[in-house]
Design a protein around this motif. Sequence first.
Motif: not given
Length: 357
Positions: A165-170, A174-178, A181-185, A230-235
């Motif tokens: 998630a932090a990597g996506y914010l940086r 999109e690969a970081y964001l994908e 989401n995986k470890p959340v579940f 992840l919240y910061a990335a997705t809202g």
Amino acid sequence: MAVMLFRLSIFLAAIAALLELVADQLQLHYYNSSTGQYNLGELWTDANTLEDLHNLMLASGSDDYEDAADTSYIAKAALEPNTDWAKFLGGSNDDAQWIILALWKIADYKSARRQDNSAYISSAAKIYDMIAREWDDTCGGGVWWSTEHTYKNAITNELFLLTSAAGYLRTKNEAYLENANKPVFAVIASGMRGPNGLFNDGLDLKTCQNNGQTTWTYNQAVVASGLAALYAATGNTSLLDQAEVSLDATIGSLTGNGILRESCDLADETCNHDQVLVSGLNTVQYYLDNANDTSHIAKYSQFLGSQYSGILLHATNSAHDIGSVWYTADQGQSQWSPEASASGLQAFISAAKYGPC
């Protein structure tokens, strides 16, 4: 943001001398400049300590410990383009991610001082890609604790959530964001979180069920920070609700006198060097950084202030070294080590940013 900066400036002004004394003692007493390592430290704990020092310099605006970046053995590896990271990391997928976080914090410091940070960013990306390849579907998914593939545990996957998630914010990759989401579940659905809201250490691979092992404080704080990133990335505000299940359970169950306490902090036990750094104050700070809301700050402000008071009262000696037991007077079980000192330093920084004025 303006309110937070005002709070920070007031508290930092009040405790700036204390922060400097603690950080000075950490470096003078424990840092070995000839090896670039901390005496009695380990790879992941050294990474945390470097992160804490750069977090301090970013918060205070000082450059007192800038040599720690480029002279440490972790930084030297990052600055060497041909470093064999697989060999350097020794197969440890959780240690690797603590190094990613440290390299990012050093890079942030370098950027703030208008210095070249590209080697740190590049090395962090190389390590991250190695970890991402360690994911598979065993027990519903997750990253393995080590490249030997013998254990799936909470901290490795919580760190993967955070670094993704932090990597996506940086990077906005999109690969970081994908991946985030995986470890959340995988982590939350795995059963590693018990009915008390706390994450245990990991899974029994024979049953893919919660192994019932220790609920370390850092397990709760790292997952909260990852969910906030992840919240910061997705809202998605439900991620903050999940995060605060862990934080609230920690405050309710893993404290004494309102101050963090590991199970090995009790009078008849002694924590080892790994265990004295698991108090996850830095990641509570990172949770609030990304939650970025006055109501969330207000909810945890008093708690962070209590950690500051407890450490100052029970765990800071005359040399400004910090022991590992914060919640009560030391009865002989407190450990005096770079890990404990770095944890205390970060607790002070967290209180400076988000504690009561």
